[in-house]
Design an enzyme around this catalytic site. Structure first.
Site, PDB file in Angstrom:
ATOM      1  N   VAL A  13       0.889  -1.342  -0.321  1.00  0.00           N
ATOM      2  CA  VAL A  13       0.257   0.120  -0.090  1.00  0.00           C
ATOM      3  C   VAL A  13       0.788   1.896   0.113  1.00  0.00           C
ATOM      4  O   VAL A  13       0.130   2.901   0.240  1.00  0.00           O
ATOM      5  CB  VAL A  13      -0.845   0.096   1.023  1.00  0.00           C
ATOM      6  N   THR A  16       6.356   2.288   2.502  1.00  0.00           N
ATOM      7  CA  THR A  16       7.968   3.101   2.251  1.00  0.00           C
ATOM      8  C   THR A  16       7.792   4.103   2.163  1.00  0.00           C
ATOM      9  O   THR A  16       8.801   4.994   2.540  1.00  0.00           O
ATOM     10  CB  THR A  16       8.798   1.907   1.434  1.00  0.00           C
ATOM     11  N   LYS A  37      12.817  -1.415  10.321  1.00  0.00           N
ATOM     12  CA  LYS A  37      11.939  -1.932   9.453  1.00  0.00           C
ATOM     13  C   LYS A  37      12.682  -2.856  10.341  1.00  0.00           C
ATOM     14  O   LYS A  37      13.600  -4.077  10.399  1.00  0.00           O
ATOM     15  CB  LYS A  37      12.726  -2.719   8.125  1.00  0.00           C
ATOM     16  N   ASP A  50      13.479  -2.529   1.605  1.00  0.00           N
ATOM     17  CA  ASP A  50      12.731  -1.340   1.807  1.00  0.00           C
ATOM     18  C   ASP A  50      13.733  -0.418   2.584  1.00  0.00           C
ATOM     19  O   ASP A  50      13.551   1.256   1.987  1.00  0.00           O
ATOM     20  CB  ASP A  50      11.529  -0.933   2.667  1.00  0.00           C
ATOM     21  N   GLY A 170      -0.881   5.887   0.532  1.00  0.00           N
ATOM     22  CA  GLY A 170       0.190   5.763   0.051  1.00  0.00           C
ATOM     23  C   GLY A 170       0.633   5.875  -1.420  1.00  0.00           C
ATOM     24  O   GLY A 170       1.851   6.581  -1.655  1.00  0.00           O
ATOM     25  N   PRO A 200       2.216   9.924  -4.170  1.00  0.00           N
ATOM     26  CA  PRO A 200       1.782  10.321  -5.460  1.00  0.00           C
ATOM     27  C   PRO A 200       2.685   8.721  -5.960  1.00  0.00           C
ATOM     28  O   PRO A 200       3.262   8.417  -5.407  1.00  0.00           O
ATOM     29  CB  PRO A 200       2.323  11.168  -7.017  1.00  0.00           C
TER      30      PRO A 200
END
Length: 271
Positions: A13, A16, A37, A50, A170, A200
Site C-alpha cells: 500500500v 515505505t 524495519k 525497503d 500511500g 503519488p
C-alpha cells in the site's frame, strides 16, 4: 517526537514511501531521524530492500534492519521455513527504546498489515506499538477493498488503545477512477478526520517494494540511482511536503483534496 509506527492496511500500500516522506520532512527540520524495519521479507542478504529505497530518497537517514527472510510470507512463517530464529517482541522493543534516546524521531515500518504475525507467540505491529506507546500512522490504498481493510485496521488500533497519528494514502493514482475518488469521503468518515496525506503512486521512482512481481532493479540501475541520490532528494522532499499534512511538516490539506477529487453524484447539475 519519539517513536511512531508506520502500519499498513495490507501489503503493497506504500508504507515505505510514506515512511520516507515523514523522515524527509523531519530531517529537513533538523531532527535526527532513524528508520527501523524489524523484518524484511522476499530478499536475501545483500539485496536492496525497503531501507535501500528510504536511503535513496532521504540521504543521511539512519536505518536499521533486524531480520530478513527470502520467502514472501509473514515474518513468522518466513522464519519458520528458513529455519531461522523468529524475532522476539522484547528484543525489538529494547532496541527501539535505545534508539529513542539517541534520535529525535524513530519510525518503525511494519511488514504487511497491522496484524501480520512476527513470531509464534503472535505478536504484531499492533502489540509493538502498544508496548512502546507509539502512535500509529496508517497507510492505506486508494481503490477497491480499502474501506474494509481500513476499517478493520482502525478497529484493531482502537481496541488496543493505540493513538492514530494519521491516515494516509500511500499510492494515489495519476488517473484516479471513480472508486478511488469516491473512497476519499468514506475514508474520512472511518477515521473521523481528514486524510493526513496522499502521495503519488510514482513518488519513490522506479524501485518498487521487494517481494512483488515488479520488485527491485538491476545492480547497475541501483548504483546509478545511488549516484544521483543528492539530485533526487530535493524533488522527493518537495513531493513529501505537498503530500503530507502540516502535522508532519507538509502543506497537504485533506479537506481540499477530498473536495477537489470527490465526484458529483449522478444527476447533479452544475451551476
Amino acid at each position: 517526537m519519539g517513536i511512531f509506527a508506520i502500519v499498513g492496511t495490507s501489503t503493497g500500500v506504500g508504507k515505505t514511501v510514506v515512511t520516507a516522506a515523514v523522515a524527509a520532512l523531519a530531517q529537513a527540520r533538523g531532527q535526527r531521524v532513524a528508520v527501523v524495519k524489524p523484518a524484511q521479507i522476499g530478499l536475501r542478504p545483500g539485496e536492496p530492500g525497503d531501507l535501500a529505497t528510504i536511503e535513496r530518497l532521504v540521504p543521511g537517514v539512519a536505518t536499521y534492519e533486524y531480520a530478513r527472510y527470502p520467502d514472501v510470507l509473514s515474518p513468522e512463517a518466513a522464519a519458520r521455513y528458513a529455519g531461522d530464529r523468529p524475532l522476539r517482541l522484547t528484543t525489538v522493543a529494547k532496541s527501539l527504546a535505545a534508539l529513542d534516546t539517541e534520535f529525535d524521531l524513530v519510525l518503525v515500518e511494519g511488514t504487511g498489515g497491522v496484524l501480520t504475525r512476527f513470531g509464534p507467540d503472535g505478536w504484531t505491529m499492533a502489540e509493538l506499538a502498544w508496548s512502546m506507546q507509539a502512535p500509529a500512522v496508517v497507510v492505506t490504498a486508494a481503490g477497491r477493498g480499502t474501506l474494509n481493510h481500513t476499517a478493520l485496521t482502525l478497529e484493531a488500533l482502537r481496541a488496543r488503545g493505540i493513538p492514530l497519528a494519521g491516515l494516509m494514502i500511500g499510492r494515489w493514482p495519476d488517473e484516479p477512477d471513480l472508486t478511488a475518488r469516491s473512497n476519499l469521503a468514506d475514508l474520512e468518515a472511518l477515521s473521523g478526520r481528514p486524510l493526513d496525506g496522499a502521495l503519488p503512486e510514482n513518488a519513490a521512482g522506479p524501485i518498487k517494494s521487494p517481494g512483488f512481481p515488479d520488485a527491485g532493479a538491476s545492480l547497475a540501475r541501483l548504483l546509478e540511482m545511488a549516484g544521483r541520490r543528492r539530485e533526487r532528494s530535493a524533488p522527493f522532499e518537495a513531493t513529501a511536503r505537498a503530500g503530507l499534512s502540516p502535522a508532519f511538516g507538509g502543506t497537504f490539506d485533506g479537506s481540499t483534496f477530498r473536495d477537489d477529487n470527490t465526484p458529483e453524484p449522478a444527476g447533479t447539475c452544475a451551476g
